[in-house]
Motif scaffolding. Structure first.
Motif, PDB file in Angstrom:
ATOM      1  N   ILE A  25      25.930  36.086  32.148  1.00  0.00           N
ATOM      2  CA  ILE A  25      25.071  34.824  32.151  1.00  0.00           C
ATOM      3  C   ILE A  25      23.734  35.107  31.047  1.00  0.00           C
ATOM      4  N   ILE A  26      23.032  36.344  31.087  1.00  0.00           N
ATOM      5  CA  ILE A  26      22.166  36.569  30.103  1.00  0.00           C
ATOM      6  C   ILE A  26      22.744  36.588  28.677  1.00  0.00           C
ATOM      7  N   LEU A  29      24.135  33.448  26.830  1.00  0.00           N
ATOM      8  CA  LEU A  29      23.428  32.629  26.423  1.00  0.00           C
ATOM      9  C   LEU A  29      22.770  32.975  25.056  1.00  0.00           C
ATOM     10  N   TYR A 154      26.641  28.706  36.541  1.00  0.00           N
ATOM     11  CA  TYR A 154      26.852  30.077  35.513  1.00  0.00           C
ATOM     12  C   TYR A 154      28.083  30.128  34.927  1.00  0.00           C
TER      13      TYR A 154
ATOM     14  N   ASP B 229      13.713  33.733  31.315  1.00  0.00           N
ATOM     15  CA  ASP B 229      14.764  34.190  32.024  1.00  0.00           C
ATOM     16  C   ASP B 229      14.477  34.967  33.386  1.00  0.00           C
ATOM     17  N   THR B 231      16.848  35.259  35.731  1.00  0.00           N
ATOM     18  CA  THR B 231      18.294  35.786  36.638  1.00  0.00           C
ATOM     19  C   THR B 231      18.181  37.077  36.712  1.00  0.00           C
ATOM     20  N   GLU B 232      17.934  38.301  36.214  1.00  0.00           N
ATOM     21  CA  GLU B 232      17.924  39.674  36.673  1.00  0.00           C
ATOM     22  C   GLU B 232      16.843  39.819  37.854  1.00  0.00           C
ATOM     23  N   ILE B 263      19.770  27.882  42.199  1.00  0.00           N
ATOM     24  CA  ILE B 263      21.459  27.781  42.268  1.00  0.00           C
ATOM     25  C   ILE B 263      21.742  29.197  42.619  1.00  0.00           C
TER      26      ILE B 263
END
Lengths: 300, 423
Positions: A25-26, A29, A154, B229, B231-232, B263
């Motif tokens: 995902i990272i 993008l 995602y 971000d 996410t991690e 999400i």
């Protein structure tokens, strides 16, 4: 440093799935932003320091379109198409006048526009942060694959980015326009002498780069807060990706972005206080061992 | 690159146009925002964050100050001198905040500073106040050390903001009660990596463990300030499988984090305690606000549930068409205190106001008992309304707030100061 957490994760399928997806995902993008940057450099030989602004505009265009229409697809389309048009105008009116100029002049012009674009966003959308919100279709329970957590949104993001990479790669390699673009990158004088409008090619490439960054911004809009200046941090990471992959290489941008994504994802487990540092350390290692980047010779 | 240049505007002309464009764009943002007042004014300088991800909070600081300054000026100003605010954007950068603060005093002639910076900039402005000796009211920084650490103490600097340790004492006891009732033993933390995030999280964990000793912190995440971000960070927390999560992320960082954690269904997998959630900045911006997040009160017009607080919130909304923020009440309090101290001292002189401020108790819509006090010993605000509750996705957002007890806060804060070597 928490190597136990890292080794524990590597031994767990659930953790591997979650962290690998997170890395994708990272990375994907970042790829969408970085590939535009590298494409513009490869063909136009311009280090487009204002590229992050297109990511920002893509996010704002998408949010506005979503607010008016409620359609996620239209939001993505507006994010990508809006920045493509903006990129074309920007290239024709401003950037085309500094081609061949000293790189410092190009950087100065681009940086001026970073500030101007941020202020334009501030004037139109206001200085406060905004949130687009996740479309209802994706407000669902995440998928559990081998025990790992994978949000459906995602998966869409990864799919769109991979599709963009494939279309771009095949388009440049197999189509006539792709061949012209590659020829223009290698020898613009010869292409111009053959009667091909290089200005159109440059404008098109810049618009394409802007569109990819805008698409990245639009895809990020449902999960990131929108604020003037939001493109800057993405730009820095995209530069790292571009440098690691090799300036001008699309494959390099893809591999570089995925490597950075994985470093961030797994690094956050094993080196929680050094995740950022790992990214820069990796860049230094690559540049020391291969100054042109991993795929530096493969110019688009 | 060889390329035939088409006729048109020359590079020099383009740059000249760009220069002119840059000037015309920059002017509204590059020049100070000055509230014009009549002669015999006293200039009050205010560095704050008017651009970037925290701009909404900086703007809300400015709005609250202007709301109160209008009232003070209408009733005669500071000892007969009308207040003229000189407000500048620091862009949230400490070095810029210090530069702007120094310029406001040395060049613009400001006699008082309202330091409306986040903690990252407040310490820089504090050093300017130390150097110049100008009266300075820190209005937004909640890092406890700013006023609790004797090394930071200067007679001319006061704080009208919450303090992290106060929040942590109340939040820790609130969370410990829930942890005991629900058996939440494994906790994770996720807070921004700077002074406020580190200090406040450490203090919260200290009090959480004090009230529920069998709690264990199994995962810590320190995303950088304004990280785009998470996410991690989200996946790392999911891997750790905690039963509860504490965070002091705030503003745009908090909303990004919520959007990204949503999400992954993170909020349904653990009990979440986010001290800065119950502020209109986050409550009204997040589109898919999960219900049941525990939060400290920031600014909510329904807490304290008094007509004075509701009226103040409504007056702000009527003027600015949006609700105030946590930074709003903290800045409004600075002007309220300045006005009362000036009355008491019968002077607009900074030193005399500082004298009057020490120990000053005033009526306030934000007080736990209708008053707030500028505690003399460390020149920080006490007695403000403080409590925790759970959020719902629509107004009143936090329907029930459990009030913190100031007697307990004072006792435990004194112990904390002793343990840190501050007393």
């Amino acid at each position: 440093m928490d190597l136990d957490a890292l080794t524990g994760c590597l031994a767990s399928s659930a953790c591997l799935v979650t962290q690998t997806t997170s890395g994708f995902i990272i990375g994907m993008l970042l790829f969408l932003v970085a590939v535009g940057l590298t494409l513009i450099f490869g063909v136009l030989k311009v280090v487009n320091f204002s590229h992050g602004a297109f990511y920002m505009f893509g996010a704002y265009f998408a949010m506005t379109a979503y607010q008016f229409s409620g359609s996620f697809a239209l939001a993505m389309l507006c994010g990508a198409a809006g920045t493509a048009i903006l990129g074309l105008i920007f290239e024709r009116v401003f950037m085309s006048r500094v081609y061949g100029a000293d790189v410092l002049m190009q950087l100065l012009v681009c940086y001026a526009f970073v500030l101007i674009f941020d202020d334009v966003v501030r004037m139109i959308w206001g200085p406060e942060f905004k949130s687009m919100g996740m479309p209802a279709a994706f407000q669902v329970v995440p998928l559990f694959i081998a025990g790992g957590v994978v949000p459906p949104y995602y998966l869409l993001l990864i799919g769109v980015a991979l599709a963009a990479a494939m279309i771009l790669g095949l388009g440049l390699a197999r189509t006539r326009i792709g061949k012209v673009i590659r020829a223009a990158a290698h020898n613009p004088g010869m292409v111009s002498a053959l009667g091909i409008n290089t200005g159109l090619i440059y404008g098109g490439v810049f618009a394409l780069g802007g569109m990819l960054a805008g698409l990245a911004g639009a895809l990020a809009a449902p999960v990131r807060s929108l604020t003037p200046g939001m493109g800057f941090s993405v730009l820095i990471e995209s530069f790292i990706v571009t440098v690691i992959g090799g300036m001008g290489s699309i494959l390099g941008a893809l591999i570089g972005a995925l490597l950075i994504g994985m470093i961030r994802s797994f690094g956050s487990l094993g080196f929680p206080l050094f995740t950022e540092g790992l990214m820069y350390l990796f860049m230094v290692i690559v540049l020391v061992s291969r100054p042109t980047g991993l795929f530096g010779k493969e110019v688009a | 690159m060889t390329r035939t240049r088409k006729p048109g505007v020359s590079r020099r002309a383009t740059l000249a146009m760009m220069g002119a464009g840059a000037v015309s764009f920059a002017t509204p943002f590059g020049t100070p925002w000055v509230a014009r007042a009549q002669a015999k004014t006293i200039k009050v300088g205010m560095p704050t964050i008017l651009s970037g991800r925290v701009a909404q909070l900086g703007t809300s600081s400015r709005n609250a100050v202007m709301l109160e300054v209008e009232k003070v000026n209408a009733s005669g100003g500071l000892a007969g001198r009308q207040i003229e605010m000189v407000i500048r954007d620091s862009k949230g950068q400490p070095q810029e905040a210090a530069r702007v603060a120094r310029e406001l005093v040395n060049t613009d002639g400001c006699e008082i500073l309202i330091d409306a910076e986040a903690s990252s900039g407040a310490f820089a402005v504090h050093e300017v106040a130390r150097d110049l000796g100008v009266l300075c009211l820190h209005t937004n920084s909640e890092t406890s050390a700013l006023t609790a650490d004797p090394k930071q103490h200067i007679p001319n600097a006061f704080r009208t903001a919450r303090q992290g340790v106060h929040d942590s004492i109340v939040g820790g006891s609130y969370a410990a009660a829930i942890a005991k009732a629900k058996g939440l033993k494994k906790w994770a933390t996720c807070s921004p990596d700077y002074a406020y995030g580190r200090d406040t999280t450490g203090e919260y964990v200290t009090y959480l463990k004090r009230f529920a000793p069998d709690i264990e912190i199994i995962s810590e995440s320190w995303p950088k300030l304004f990280q785009p971000d998470y996410t991690e960070v989200v996946t790392k927390i999911l891997q750790a499988k905690p039963q509860a999560l504490y965070s002091c992320l705030w503003g745009g960082d908090l909303t990004s984090y919520i959007d990204q954690a949503n999400i992954y269904a993170l909020f349904s997998q653990m009990e979440v305690f986010a001290v800065n959630m119950a502020d209109y900045t986050a409550l009204t911006v997040v589109k898919n606000l999960p219900k049941g997040i525990h939060s400290g009160n920031r600014y909510i017009k329904t807490y304290p549930a008094t007509p004075e607080n509701a009226a103040w919130g409504d007056a702000y909304k009527a003027k600015y068409n949006e609700y105030p923020t946590n930074w709003s009440w903290e800045n409004a309090t600075a002007i309220m205190l300045l006005a009362e101290a000036s009355k008491k001292a019968n002077s607009a002189d900074g030193k005399k106001i500082a004298e009057a401020l020490r120990g000053l108790k005033i009526k306030s819509p934000f007080g736990a008992d209708g008053t707030v006090t500028m505690r003399a010993e460390d020149q920080t605000l006490v007695g403000y309304a403080i409590g925790w509750g759970t959020t719902i996705p629509q107004e009143p957002y936090v329907p029930k707030v459990e009030a913190g007890d100031w007697k307990t806060i004072f006792e435990l804060e004194a112990e904390w100061k002793k343990s840190k070597g501050y007393t």
